[in-house]
Scaffold this motif. Structure first.
Motif, PDB file in Angstrom:
ATOM      1  N   PRO A   1      71.975 -48.822  76.612  1.00 32.88           N
ATOM      2  CA  PRO A   1      70.649 -48.304  76.945  1.00 32.88           C
ATOM      3  C   PRO A   1      69.568 -49.358  76.671  1.00 32.88           C
ATOM      4  CG  PRO A   1      71.371 -47.425  74.852  1.00 32.88           C
ATOM      5  CD  PRO A   1      72.545 -48.179  75.427  1.00 32.88           C
ATOM      6  N   SER A   2      68.510 -49.316  77.481  1.00 32.13           N
ATOM      7  CA  SER A   2      67.399 -50.255  77.326  1.00 32.13           C
ATOM      8  C   SER A   2      66.103 -49.483  77.221  1.00 32.13           C
ATOM      9  CB  SER A   2      67.316 -51.220  78.514  1.00 32.13           C
ATOM     10  OG  SER A   2      66.128 -51.979  78.455  1.00 32.13           O
ATOM     11  N   THR A   3      65.283 -49.852  76.233  1.00 35.42           N
ATOM     12  CA  THR A   3      63.980 -49.197  76.078  1.00 35.42           C
ATOM     13  C   THR A   3      62.857 -50.047  76.660  1.00 35.42           C
ATOM     14  OG1 THR A   3      63.685 -50.221  73.895  1.00 35.42           O
ATOM     15  CG2 THR A   3      64.729 -48.053  73.974  1.00 35.42           C
ATOM     16  N   ALA A   4      63.188 -51.252  77.153  1.00 33.77           N
ATOM     17  CA  ALA A   4      62.157 -52.159  77.661  1.00 33.77           C
ATOM     18  C   ALA A   4      61.736 -51.755  79.066  1.00 33.77           C
ATOM     19  CB  ALA A   4      62.664 -53.600  77.663  1.00 33.77           C
ATOM     20  N   GLY A   5      60.466 -51.403  79.233  1.00 32.16           N
ATOM     21  CA  GLY A   5      59.957 -51.098  80.567  1.00 32.16           C
ATOM     22  C   GLY A   5      60.544 -49.858  81.196  1.00 32.16           C
ATOM     23  N   GLY A   6      61.131 -48.985  80.402  1.00 31.08           N
ATOM     24  CA  GLY A   6      61.693 -47.749  80.954  1.00 31.08           C
ATOM     25  C   GLY A   6      62.872 -47.977  81.875  1.00 31.08           C
ATOM     26  N   VAL A   7      63.637 -49.046  81.648  1.00 34.76           N
ATOM     27  CA  VAL A   7      64.748 -49.381  82.542  1.00 34.76           C
ATOM     28  C   VAL A   7      65.856 -48.332  82.455  1.00 34.76           C
ATOM     29  CG1 VAL A   7      66.557 -51.064  83.012  1.00 34.76           C
ATOM     30  CG2 VAL A   7      64.245 -51.838  82.488  1.00 34.76           C
ATOM     31  N   GLY A   8      66.139 -47.860  81.243  1.00 25.69           N
ATOM     32  CA  GLY A   8      67.215 -46.866  81.096  1.00 25.69           C
ATOM     33  C   GLY A   8      68.528 -47.533  80.780  1.00 25.69           C
ATOM     34  N   LEU A   9      69.504 -47.425  81.670  1.00 23.73           N
ATOM     35  CA  LEU A   9      70.826 -48.008  81.438  1.00 23.73           C
ATOM     36  C   LEU A   9      70.941 -49.356  82.137  1.00 23.73           C
ATOM     37  CD1 LEU A   9      73.118 -44.873  81.878  1.00 23.73           C
ATOM     38  CD2 LEU A   9      72.341 -45.941  79.747  1.00 23.73           C
ATOM     39  N   LEU A  10      71.484 -50.346  81.434  1.00 20.62           N
ATOM     40  CA  LEU A  10      71.720 -51.666  82.000  1.00 20.62           C
ATOM     41  C   LEU A  10      73.155 -51.760  82.499  1.00 20.62           C
ATOM     42  CD1 LEU A  10      69.996 -53.875  79.258  1.00 20.62           C
ATOM     43  CD2 LEU A  10      69.071 -53.237  81.481  1.00 20.62           C
ATOM     44  N   GLU A  12      76.928 -53.178  82.829  1.00 19.94           N
ATOM     45  CA  GLU A  12      77.857 -53.548  81.774  1.00 19.94           C
ATOM     46  C   GLU A  12      77.794 -55.052  81.500  1.00 19.94           C
ATOM     47  OE1 GLU A  12      82.648 -53.215  80.707  1.00 19.94           O
ATOM     48  OE2 GLU A  12      81.836 -52.428  82.599  1.00 19.94           O
ATOM     49  N   GLY A  13      77.717 -55.440  80.230  1.00 16.81           N
ATOM     50  CA  GLY A  13      77.686 -56.847  79.854  1.00 16.81           C
ATOM     51  C   GLY A  13      76.304 -57.477  79.843  1.00 16.81           C
ATOM     52  N   VAL A  14      75.281 -56.753  80.298  1.00 17.08           N
ATOM     53  CA  VAL A  14      73.915 -57.293  80.314  1.00 17.08           C
ATOM     54  C   VAL A  14      73.221 -56.940  79.012  1.00 17.08           C
ATOM     55  CG1 VAL A  14      71.666 -57.194  81.453  1.00 17.08           C
ATOM     56  CG2 VAL A  14      73.763 -57.143  82.823  1.00 17.08           C
ATOM     57  N   GLN A  15      72.644 -57.930  78.371  1.00 20.04           N
ATOM     58  CA  GLN A  15      71.957 -57.704  77.110  1.00 20.04           C
ATOM     59  C   GLN A  15      70.481 -57.377  77.363  1.00 20.04           C
ATOM     60  OE1 GLN A  15      73.328 -57.743  73.968  1.00 20.04           O
ATOM     61  NE2 GLN A  15      75.285 -57.902  75.058  1.00 20.04           N
ATOM     62  N   GLU A  16      69.983 -56.455  76.558  1.00 24.52           N
ATOM     63  CA  GLU A  16      68.578 -56.099  76.675  1.00 24.52           C
ATOM     64  C   GLU A  16      67.701 -57.262  76.198  1.00 24.52           C
ATOM     65  OE1 GLU A  16      65.375 -52.725  75.050  1.00 24.52           O
ATOM     66  OE2 GLU A  16      67.456 -52.748  74.359  1.00 24.52           O
ATOM     67  N   THR A  17      66.645 -57.544  76.935  1.00 26.06           N
ATOM     68  CA  THR A  17      65.716 -58.611  76.554  1.00 26.06           C
ATOM     69  C   THR A  17      64.980 -58.213  75.284  1.00 26.06           C
ATOM     70  OG1 THR A  17      65.397 -59.227  78.861  1.00 26.06           O
ATOM     71  CG2 THR A  17      63.735 -59.984  77.288  1.00 26.06           C
ATOM     72  N   GLN A  18      64.994 -59.096  74.308  1.00 22.26           N
ATOM     73  CA  GLN A  18      64.322 -58.813  73.046  1.00 22.26           C
ATOM     74  C   GLN A  18      62.825 -59.080  73.167  1.00 22.26           C
ATOM     75  OE1 GLN A  18      65.864 -57.477  70.300  1.00 22.26           O
ATOM     76  NE2 GLN A  18      67.508 -57.272  71.815  1.00 22.26           N
ATOM     77  N   PRO A  19      62.019 -58.267  72.501  1.00 19.00           N
ATOM     78  CA  PRO A  19      60.570 -58.513  72.545  1.00 19.00           C
ATOM     79  C   PRO A  19      60.231 -59.803  71.809  1.00 19.00           C
ATOM     80  CG  PRO A  19      61.088 -56.827  70.936  1.00 19.00           C
ATOM     81  CD  PRO A  19      62.360 -57.100  71.676  1.00 19.00           C
ATOM     82  N   PRO A  20      59.150 -60.473  72.177  1.00 13.42           N
ATOM     83  CA  PRO A  20      58.762 -61.717  71.488  1.00 13.42           C
ATOM     84  C   PRO A  20      58.499 -61.456  70.013  1.00 13.42           C
ATOM     85  CG  PRO A  20      57.501 -61.414  73.516  1.00 13.42           C
ATOM     86  CD  PRO A  20      58.219 -60.129  73.261  1.00 13.42           C
ATOM     87  N   ALA A  21      58.872 -62.440  69.192  1.00 11.72           N
ATOM     88  CA  ALA A  21      58.586 -62.336  67.764  1.00 11.72           C
ATOM     89  C   ALA A  21      57.085 -62.516  67.534  1.00 11.72           C
ATOM     90  CB  ALA A  21      59.365 -63.397  67.000  1.00 11.72           C
ATOM     91  N   PRO A  22      56.540 -61.839  66.537  1.00 12.20           N
ATOM     92  CA  PRO A  22      55.100 -61.990  66.250  1.00 12.20           C
ATOM     93  C   PRO A  22      54.760 -63.436  65.925  1.00 12.20           C
ATOM     94  CG  PRO A  22      56.033 -60.129  65.055  1.00 12.20           C
ATOM     95  CD  PRO A  22      57.189 -60.889  65.635  1.00 12.20           C
TER      96      PRO A  22
END
Length: 221
Positions: A1-10, A12-22
């Motif tokens: 599951p992905s919470t970035a941009g309301g994508v939902g399910l990615l 198989e094998g695709v990693q969710e993009t991590q938010p930029p570090a502060p």
């Protein structure tokens, strides 16, 4: 599951993009004198007949002061650049203080600003003094050089300076090459391998090779 941009399910094998570090940003604001003069021109323009649209010479004078304050060099370096054959007439006119001053004086004669005339003349005089004082370097250029000079204190550090446009990049290089106050007798030639000059549109193309460099944004576009 992905919470970035309301994508939902990615897939198989695709990693969710991590938010930029502060990140923390150090912001240096220089040249309040030029800002005061530019704001004064705008105030007088707002109260002139026809407002800002009718008082274009005053607005253009204010814009000139903003460009002057952002020079990463001195007026001398700018004049040398403007003498190049490939510089457009438009660019020369944009940085022509006598031309802007003449347009303001003509506006004063033909239209006038009423009771604000003494303030307008004082503002013109102050602007001319700033233009003369910045012959060798603007406060902006001095600050930029001091940041670059920190590289000379450590052979393991590098700095990437990002300019808002290619013109300011070329002016900064002219200024930094001739700058004579680097610590420990260093010169630009001895430091240039650790100094990267870029314009903002090309920053993304060079991010990989700039890993570990200190990023200095010389102005904000």
């Amino acid at each position: 599951p992905s919470t970035a941009g309301g994508v939902g399910l990615l897939s198989e094998g695709v990693q969710e993009t991590q938010p930029p570090a502060p990140r923390e940003f150090d912001v240096h604001i220089v040249d309040a004198d030029a800002a005061k003069a530019a704001n004064r021109f705008m105030h007088i323009a707002n109260t002139a007949p026809g407002g800002k649209e009718g008082a274009r010479p005053l607005v253009e004078a204010a814009s000139f002061l903003s460009r002057l304050a952002a020079l990463p060099s001195g007026v001398r370096h700018l004049s040398e650049h403007l003498a190049d054959l490939d510089v457009s007439v438009r660019t020369r006119a944009a940085f022509d203080w006598p031309g802007h001053m003449g347009a303001v004086l003509e506006f004063d004669r033909n239209v006038g600003v009423g009771d604000n005339r003494p303030a307008l003349m004082e503002c013109l005089d102050r602007s001319s003094r700033l233009f003369a004082n910045y012959h060798e370097a603007t406060p902006f250029a001095h600050k930029l050089a001091s940041l670059v000079a920190t590289v000379a204190t450590s052979k393991k550090r590098s700095v990437a300076i990002v300019f808002t446009n290619a013109l300011y990049l070329r002016l900064a290089e002219r200024f930094l090459v001739g700058y004579g106050q680097y610590p420990e007798g260093a010169t630009y030639d001895s430091l240039h391998e650790r100094i990267h000059l870029l314009s903002a549109p090309h920053l993304e193309d060079h991010l990989e090779e700039l890993q570990g460099s200190t990023l200095v944004f010389a102005g904000l576009n």
